[in-house]
Design a protein around this motif. Structure first.
Motif: not given
Length: 406
Positions: A268-278, A281-287
């Motif tokens: 289940v993806d309950a995050v959406g398009f503003e997801a960050r990397g793993h 200090g990971a930055g935004e990485a929407p996929a």
């Protein structure tokens, strides 16, 4: 005529409580209203005195400036209220009824509504199928973070609570029926969660926690919730979930630690398009979330995607992201024969059953999401605190209802 006050989006990072018109049985011009909807007559509508109206993570996307929402838009699509007036075309809903309002606005008449696809009604939004209160590109229906709100097609849309006094005693649970509880549950259902399932839920915000509660209701054997915020992970642990801090641990490694295997049955993806990397200090990485879900879900499994994705994101990290184009490993999903379910939750598919589960003490969703009541005047502070990542679901109470029932 009564006065009315509401929460308005005033630009990136800013909301204000403002005076607005009391609802009438006509959709008037205003911020975000599609011109084709201006002047629309609404004899089938009801006016509600708002009992509770919640701040949603989807609202936060707009308030952060991450959508094309116009300044002045009245916010709020998670609404519970008491009917104070009905239009001449309303037959079954009566004044005094306490009701939950599905965030999807639907007509009950079109081909999609008749198939139960109320999230993509064809008659309420001239821009595209589907509509909602107080949301960008959703037709311009006035939001419900207000003292009073108009609900069209009231006989169809409103879920009346059978016992008003009983409902008031459980109002912090029942307020979740307008969106996050059905939305989280839909994520679990569309991921194929059933008795004995293992499920990985990305995101421990309110929708992720609601998905975890939904997975437990559906009989999951193991519910794993992943996030980067320790307080939110603690909230998931409090009602029996396993957790992975993806700032410290790779999802596959965490799943192996918990299950002894690197894959789960359902994702289940309950995050959406503003997801960050793993990772730290990971930055935004929407996929990131979608690609990781394809990696850790077993072949033949399914992904429920209640997390929001948009077609216009002014703050996207690149030109592709600004129009909602993501670098997905679709080949991996194809090779594993994974199924995907996206889009708004059709709230009416689930809300009556979930209401019964609440009323019969089968679930305590308010506790799971740490429902926290605030006044209408405190809404701006609530938005700011929620945006900081606290493990709370803020419930705006314009008329002191929750204080009376505490």
């Amino acid at each position: 005529m009564s006065s009315n006050r509401a929460v308005a989006y005033k630009g990136p990072g800013k909301v204000e409580v403002v005076d607005i018109d009391y609802p009438t049985f006509e959709l008037k011009d205003g911020p975000g209203v599609n011109p084709a909807n201006v002047g629309r007559q609404l004899p089938h509508a009801a006016i509600l005195k708002v009992a509770t109206t919640n701040i949603c993570g989807s609202d936060q996307h707009m308030v952060r400036g991450r959508t094309t929402a116009p300044e002045g838009l009245i916010l709020g699509h998670e609404i519970t209220g008491e009917v104070v007036e009905t239009g001449p075309g309303v037959e079954f809903i009566k004044e005094g009824d306490l009701c939950s309002v599905p965030f999807n606005i639907s007509c009950g008449r079109c081909a999609n509504c008749k198939k139960g696809r109320t999230e993509i009604c064809l008659n309420v939004n001239p821009d595209r199928p589907g509509s909602a209160y107080g949301y960008v590109d959703m037709g311009g229906w006035v939001g419900g973070q207000a003292e009073y709100v108009l609900v069209p097609y009231a006989d169809w849309n409103l879920l009346r609570f059978p016992d008003k006094d009983q409902a008031l005693e459980k109002i912090l649970d029942l307020t979740m029926l307008s969106d996050i509880f059905p939305t989280g549950y839909h994520g679990a259902v569309s991921a194929g969660v059933g008795p004995g399932s293992s499920v990985y839920i990305a995101g421990a915000g309110p929708v992720g926690l609601a998905a975890a509660v939904g997975a437990q209701l559906l009989g999951a054997a193991v519910v794993i919730v992943a996030d980067m915020v320790a307080e939110r992970l603690g909230a998931a642990q409090a009602f029996g979930c396993e957790t992975i801090d993806v700032s410290q641990e790779d999802p596959r490694e965490g799943i192996a630690r918990i299950l002894g295997t690197e894959e789960v049955d359902c994702g289940v993806d309950a995050v959406g398009f503003e997801a960050r990397g793993h990772g730290q200090g990971a930055g935004e990485a929407p996929a990131t979330v979608l690609n990781s879900l394809m990696s850790i879900t077993k072949a033949g499994g399914a992904l429920g995607i209640p997390g929001l994705y948009v077609t216009g994101d002014p703050g996207g990290i690149d030109d592709a992201a600004k129009e909602g184009s993501l670098s997905l490993r679709l080949g991996l999903g194809w090779a594993k024969s994974l199924s995907f379910t996206t889009g708004q939750c059709p709230v009416m598919r689930y809300h009556r059953q979930l209401m019964e589960a609440i009323l019969h003490d089968k679930v305590q969703i308010a506790s799971a999401v740490n429902a926290t009541s605030i006044s209408l005047d405190d809404a701006p502070e609530g938005y700011a605190e929620f945006d900081s990542g606290v493990a709370k679901k803020f419930v705006i109470d314009p008329h002191g209802v929750t204080k009376l029932t505490a």
